[in-house]
Scaffold this active site. Structure first.
Site, PDB file in Angstrom:
ATOM      1  N   TYR A  17       2.111   4.950  -9.031  1.00 33.57           N
ATOM      2  CA  TYR A  17       0.898   5.487  -8.284  1.00 33.57           C
ATOM      3  C   TYR A  17       0.556   4.708  -7.254  1.00 33.57           C
ATOM      4  CZ  TYR A  17      -3.106   8.491  -7.561  1.00 33.57           C
ATOM      5  OH  TYR A  17      -3.923   9.388  -6.925  1.00 33.57           O
ATOM      6  N   TYR A  18       0.435   3.283  -7.198  1.00 35.33           N
ATOM      7  CA  TYR A  18      -0.091   2.451  -6.225  1.00 35.33           C
ATOM      8  C   TYR A  18       0.885   2.557  -5.132  1.00 35.33           C
ATOM      9  CZ  TYR A  18      -1.651  -1.701  -3.735  1.00 35.33           C
ATOM     10  OH  TYR A  18      -2.125  -2.322  -2.540  1.00 35.33           O
TER      11      TYR A  18
END
Length: 389
Positions: A17-18
């Protein structure tokens, strides 16, 4: 305004996600990373402040203490399909995006950041968790969150016309599924009341931003009953010229016979295109060319704001009038008025004239004079509610 994603992030998604969403800006090249920052009383309890490190971000989303790897939320670690967190977005008015980014008026960008911070401080008060085997809610009033400022929208469906993504100042906030209860134990976060506080947080954000930009010398024009506004001087045509992604979503809604914020959010996720990575300077030149085409006098508005100087709230009686209107409107439907609903409606009516501090001062005066009666706190009203005599 604030938009909170209905779907939660899973722990499996958190691994990438990051990197996928936050390690780069919407249009910047790989050399120009977006720097995230920690937010929340819960984050402070974990010793997290300042810039976000990838390993700390992942640890939090998996319910771990970043410094040691200690499991804080036991049902979080090892379950890839659990809810790891929620994504919320604060979107600046389009005219603020244009004026701040094309006009290089960094004061407006900082004003947006301040307004987001004020709204998040209030939103945090509605964090809940469970105890007694999940049978009872408890107010925790702390979250562990990260915030990332972005300045461009996703490309529109007409990206083949040569235009890049539109200027779009917005802040993503990832709220982790963990909070510290009053007994000191870390547990999963129940977001139900945070969801219910979206209109409240939106009203605070708009009100705080309106106050900030007026102090910078810009005048605003309220454009809706919900308190939405644009900088004075911007026409709807000019705003929409830089809102092509929004037009895509509205056209899809009309074509599919749908309406409402949830439907719009689903379509936004379903139809979003890959990020368009361009050099910052090239993209800003394209934006300025388009602004000139639509007659947007960016430099003139910057100069006028500096010449005009700070615009202060001139009619304090607006706060009293706004509270009266809020009480009347809310009590038409409910005998008990949640504090969020009271303050949100009042802020909408007083947009650009009074801020949250003045609204609260006035509601306290109503309480002392008997116009409002405190109904007490409950799970559904964690920060209190009122009723009329």
């Amino acid at each position: 305004m604030l938009v909170m994603s209905k779907g939660a992030l899973t722990a499996a998604q958190a691994e990438t996600y990051y990197e996928e969403k936050y390690s780069q800006d919407d249009y910047y090249t790989e050399k120009q990373r977006v720097v995230g920052n920690w937010f929340g009383r819960g984050a402070a309890e974990l010793g997290l402040s300042g810039e976000v490190a990838t390993e700390d971000f992942r640890a939090v989303l998996r319910g771990l203490r970043p410094a040691s790897g200690e499991v804080l939320v036991h049902k979080a670690n090892g379950y890839d399909d659990r809810r790891a967190g929620w994504d919320a977005t604060f979107n600046a008015p389009k005219s603020v995006s244009i004026q701040g980014l094309l006009g290089d008026d960094h004061r407006l960008i900082e004003a947006h950041r301040k307004a987001v911070s004020r709204a998040l401080v209030e939103l945090e008060q509605y964090a809940l968790s469970r105890r007694r085997g999940g049978s009872e809610w408890v107010v925790t009033s702390n979250i562990v969150a990260t915030r990332f400022d972005h300045i461009a929208a996703r490309p529109a469906s007409g990206a083949a016309d040569g235009y890049g993504p539109d200027p779009h100042l917005h802040t993503h906030v990832v709220i982790a599924n963990m909070t510290r209860r009053p007994d000191g134990e870390w547990r999963g976060l129940d977001p139900v009341e945070i969801y219910r506080a979206q209109n409240f947080a939106t009203a605070i954000y708009r009100s705080e931003l309106a106050r900030e930009v007026q102090q910078l010398g810009y005048e605003i024009r309220v454009a809706g009953h919900d308190g939405r506004w644009e900088l004075d001087g911007y026409t709807r045509e000019q705003v929409m010229a830089f809102s092509r992604r929004r037009q895509d979503i509205e056209q899809t809604l009309a074509r599919e016979g749908l309406a409402g914020a949830e439907a719009a959010q689903n379509i936004a996720h379903r139809t979003r295109r890959s990020k368009d990575q361009r050099e910052e300077q090239a993209l800003k030149e394209e934006w300025r060319s388009r602004a000139q085409e639509y007659g947007i006098q960016i430099e003139r508005y910057v100069a006028q704001s500096r010449e005009r100087g700070s615009i202060q709230f001139r009619y304090p009686e607006k706060a009293e009038e706004a509270i009266r209107q809020s009480i009347d409107e809310n009590s038409e439907r409910e005998a008990v008025i949640d504090r969020r609903a009271l303050e949100a409606k009042a802020l909408q009516h007083a947009m650009g004239w009074a801020d949250l501090r003045q609204i609260r001062t006035e509601s306290e005066r109503f309480r002392q004079n008997g116009g409002l009666i405190v109904a007490g706190e409950s799970v559904n009203s964690p920060q209190g509610a009122y009723t009329r005599p």
